[in-house]
Design an enzyme around this catalytic site. Structure first.
Site, PDB file in Angstrom:
ATOM      1  N   HIS A  22      15.300  46.237  15.371  1.00  0.00           N
ATOM      2  CA  HIS A  22      15.627  47.469  14.900  1.00  0.00           C
ATOM      3  C   HIS A  22      16.979  47.674  14.953  1.00  0.00           C
ATOM      4  O   HIS A  22      17.229  48.302  13.468  1.00  0.00           O
ATOM      5  CB  HIS A  22      15.346  48.289  16.727  1.00  0.00           C
ATOM      6  CG  HIS A  22      16.084  49.379  17.081  1.00  0.00           C
ATOM      7  ND1 HIS A  22      15.109  50.670  16.620  1.00  0.00           N
ATOM      8  CD2 HIS A  22      16.850  50.072  17.408  1.00  0.00           C
ATOM      9  CE1 HIS A  22      15.891  50.990  16.989  1.00  0.00           C
ATOM     10  NE2 HIS A  22      17.259  51.016  16.936  1.00  0.00           N
ATOM     11  N   GLU A  23      18.206  46.754  15.173  1.00  0.00           N
ATOM     12  CA  GLU A  23      19.814  46.989  15.366  1.00  0.00           C
ATOM     13  C   GLU A  23      18.872  46.558  13.934  1.00  0.00           C
ATOM     14  O   GLU A  23      20.445  47.506  12.738  1.00  0.00           O
ATOM     15  CB  GLU A  23      20.131  46.225  16.077  1.00  0.00           C
ATOM     16  CG  GLU A  23      20.550  46.749  17.262  1.00  0.00           C
ATOM     17  CD  GLU A  23      21.008  48.172  17.463  1.00  0.00           C
ATOM     18  OE1 GLU A  23      21.339  48.419  17.045  1.00  0.00           O
ATOM     19  OE2 GLU A  23      19.790  48.632  18.185  1.00  0.00           O
ATOM     20  N   HIS A  26      19.323  49.236  10.763  1.00  0.00           N
ATOM     21  CA  HIS A  26      20.532  50.575  11.294  1.00  0.00           C
ATOM     22  C   HIS A  26      21.457  49.492  10.411  1.00  0.00           C
ATOM     23  O   HIS A  26      21.958  50.212   9.548  1.00  0.00           O
ATOM     24  CB  HIS A  26      21.040  50.334  12.431  1.00  0.00           C
ATOM     25  CG  HIS A  26      20.648  51.394  13.181  1.00  0.00           C
ATOM     26  ND1 HIS A  26      19.861  52.582  12.804  1.00  0.00           N
ATOM     27  CD2 HIS A  26      20.263  51.135  14.528  1.00  0.00           C
ATOM     28  CE1 HIS A  26      19.371  53.413  13.917  1.00  0.00           C
ATOM     29  NE2 HIS A  26      19.247  52.571  15.176  1.00  0.00           N
TER      30      HIS A  26
END
Length: 457
Positions: A22-23, A26
């Protein structure tokens, strides 16, 4: 000790993998759009490991593996003189479209992970039961279902295996909504049967839905072998032990574990001992066991207490009779359709929780995730990948909720900014962060409370 360490380990593996992915979404999109990333952290708290790359980004593995974050350069957090180029690459100086892309990248990467994991699952082959009815009771029996019915569709949607059929039936059951089920009966005739789920009691506990609906797949018999005997139970006091194979109860022959509870309820009475005959080490032994009345099952349609003797079934591996396996192209299509179905069902469940049509007891927290992670890992790679896909999709949906402090809250801010032509004031944004924090902590607290209730009740 292993029953604690196993779930904890697989919880760390699950959250570590999914949060990192997920990170990374980003992080990589921010890099590609020219934003300076200061820190990429997996976990919170003190750093267990840390290093800097050539771009000046600090990569950290922290002590508390229950989250993570990507910290980007932001002019609002800079103090003092930094020189003419010190603020180059600041996140808040990028166009609103770029900020929206960076914020949405985390949930999008979770969605990509879900599809990729399910693609592998369907290529490797997912074990399941054929959608053939093995037993009927309660609502299913009253609705005319018969043993041997092969389910072909639920609510007009085709099904390939028992898991598909049962999930769609359970969803309709939560809504107390009658659903049309297409079947081919034992004689080979195609029929439509209406499962009258509107007749389910409104106060019924969600965890009792499968039992009250009364549909079970065709499967191998469960041997009537005792697996657990609590020390304070009537069975232990009478001398029963794990490994005993139950032969009869009060003279009634027992062939399957499902016969055990029914026989106990039929023959038990206050102050009367049951004659339970078991096979132990090749020899027949008889025990006099006096059952006691337990508490009524939560949400039961009738509040009549049940008789218990204090025995549990010996765990047996399920005998799956179907495997869902596809080629690479077909598996990708199946992964997309399964992701869509799970997304629709999850959003529907959330909607029903908000309107009060479904109980918030369905929420689970880190304890439930840890237990499910351990169980799926023990069952093999395919089951663990299926579990990871479900949790990754849940993370994507959760993070897209329009709650300040989550990615969805940030997207809401940027959407408002794009409409009004200027950002919301710092005061409004800070107030939103506090509201979001309260909501998130409340949601996590409720999930943890549900976990504790499930494990102590």
């Amino acid at each position: 000790m292993s029953h604690v360490l196993g779930p904890v380990w697989w919880l760390i593996v699950t959250l570590g993998l999914l949060i990192t992915f997920h990170e990374y979404g980003h992080f990589i999109v921010a890099r590609r759009l020219g934003v300076k990333v200061l820190k990429f952290s997996v976990g919170f708290g003190p750093a267990l490991w840390s290093r800097f790359d050539r771009h000046g980004t600090q990569f950290v593995i922290a002590a508390i593996p229950l989250g993570g974050y990507v910290k980007m350069l932001d002019t609002r957090e800079v103090e003092g003189a930094v020189g003419p180029t010190g603020l180059a690459g600041a996140f808040d100086r990028k166009p609103v479209g770029a900020r929206m892309a960076i914020t949405a990248a985390g949930p999008v990467f979770n969605l990509v992970f879900t599809i990729a994991a399910l693609w592998l699952v369907f290529m490797l082959g997912k074990p399941d039961f054929q959608p053939v009815v093995g037993s009927v009771d309660h609502v299913a029996a009253a609705s005319g279902f018969q043993v041997g019915d092969r389910i072909t569709s639920v609510g007009g949607r085709p099904v390939d295996a028992w898991t598909d059929a049962s999930l769609r039936v359970l969803t309709a059951g939560m809504d107390r909504r009658d659903v049309v089920v297409g079947v081919v009966d034992a004689a080979g005739t195609a029929r439509e049967r209406t499962l009258a789920l509107s007749k389910l009691p409104a106060e019924l506990d969600q965890h009792r839905l499968p039992e009250e609906i009364g549909l079970a797949p065709r499967q191998q018999p469960v041997p009537p072998v005792i697996g657990g005997v609590p020390a304070d139970g009537a069975a232990a006091k009478a001398g029963l032990a794990p490994g005993d194979r139950i032969v009869s109860i009060a003279g009634e022959t027992i062939k399957d574990w499902r016969d055990v509870s029914e026989a106990i309820q039929r023959h038990a009475a206050a102050g009367r001992a049951l004659d339970i005959v078991v096979e132990r080490d090749g020899q027949s032994k008889s025990f006099q066991v006096t059952p006691r009345q337990g508490d009524p099952e939560p949400g039961a349609a009738d509040a009549k207490p049940r008789w218990v003797v204090g025995i549990g079934v010996q765990r047996v591996d399920p005998h799956y009779d179907a495997t869902l396996r596809y080629g690479p192209v077909a598996a990708l299509g199946k992964a997309f359709s399964e992701t869509w179905n799970q997304t629709r069902d999850t959003l529907g469940l959330l909607g029903r929780m908000v309107t009060g049509e479904s109980s918030v007891k369905n929420l689970g927290g880190v304890i439930s995730i840890a237990q499910a992670a351990d169980s799926s890992a023990q069952n093999g790679l395919v089951w663990f990948l299926t579990f990871l896909a479900a949790i990754s999709l849940s993370l994507a949906i959760l993070n897209l909720l329009p709650i300040p402090i989550l990615d969805g809250g940030g997207l809401l801010y940027y959407l408002i900014e794009s409409i009004k032509g200027s950002p919301l004031s710092d005061r409004v944004q800070i107030a939103g962060q506090y509201v979001g924090l309260v909501l998130l902590v409340g949601l996590m607290g409720l999930a943890l409370y549900n976990d504790i209730l499930r494990n102590v009740s």
